[in-house]
Motif scaffolding. Sequence first.
Motif: not given
Length: 406
Positions: A156-157, A161, A184-185, A188, A191
């Motif tokens: 995922l990380d 991007t 969780r998805i 990210r 973020e």
Amino acid sequence: MEQTATTALDVDALRARFPSLASGIAHFDGPGGTQTPAEVGEAIARTLTGPLSNRGSSVASERNADAAVAAFRAAYADLLGADPRGIVYGRSATQLTYDFSRALAKQWSAGDELVVTQLDHDANVRPWLQVAERVGMAVRWLRLDPATGQLRLDELDEVVTERTRLVAVTGASNLIGSKPDLPRIAARAHEVGALVHVDGVHLAAHDAIDVAALGADLFVCSPYKFFGPHCAVLAASPELLESLRPDKLLPSTDAVPERFELGTLPYELMAGATAAVDVIASIAGGQGDRRERLVAANALVEHHELRLRERIESHLRSLEGRLTLHSVAEDRTSTLFVTFRDRDPFAVARALADRDVLAPAGTFYAHEPFLALGTGVEAGLRMGLAPYNDDADVDRLLEGLDAALA
């Protein structure tokens, strides 16, 4: 109203509300659309026969139209844990996704990135790929692990991007039932400042939805997957909707959410969709507001469907030399997809249909998931449970499978 996990759904009382079940067909095609209770058809007919006209406040026909729209927005706000000012009507989830992909793309440019997944129905893949091609955006993929039936979130990380503008992800696979870890998805994605578009068409038929808790900025679902008429709903914050400028007619309103709803609304379908929410809320009975009763009803339905699913799975395991069960994720809906070692799935579906058991064969627009499974065949058989399925239905399905594979 709170329900314990052991409280039983009164499936006989529920089935009595569906005139079509008198046909004797055992329906295992819930992921493609459920049967419709009498209350929904009656709401459509009552609204359509009026008096009914375009929205307004001067006479009863105008007020009826306006009331149908307001009731629809309130019902789907309750169903999805959303703001009624952010509820958008659509003809289908596919149409809504195309419309919003085009509106969002006005804010994107070459070099930006989109993320799609190998778990999604094509309605949440192709519109984004086509937008990316037109704008000159890069596309990154969250891959499906066939062994677990889940997305490879260990990547995922790397996939999401600083250039990511939107992550398009399913709430639950319409093919194998897998439910990815949406919070969780979304965490990210947020973020890095990206939006999250959730195809909740399959999930909303099986889970109590809270769009904020899921982290969904845009969430689409289809009432005909849970007792309603053929239409769709998008939920988003009013603030996000205010930031988007869709193509529309000059004289049409610029108000949110109406500016996303092209043309005169089908008030009768909106009334039917509202009635479907009320039917679901009534399943648990008891006290509490509609949102509370919807959550309680979901707990009853989930427990009922899981029990039936476990019956089917146990039988499928006894046939494992003849078929492969691809619905293996730990967290998933009561939808089962199998491929056969030595049988044409369409022939198996026809043999079941000869017994008035509807469990269709195909790939069900789940183009990417089917390819990622690497089955080596062209299609499979899907068995999807709905709240009105009962043990007699399951008996007929299992007997039909045994006969088709004999």
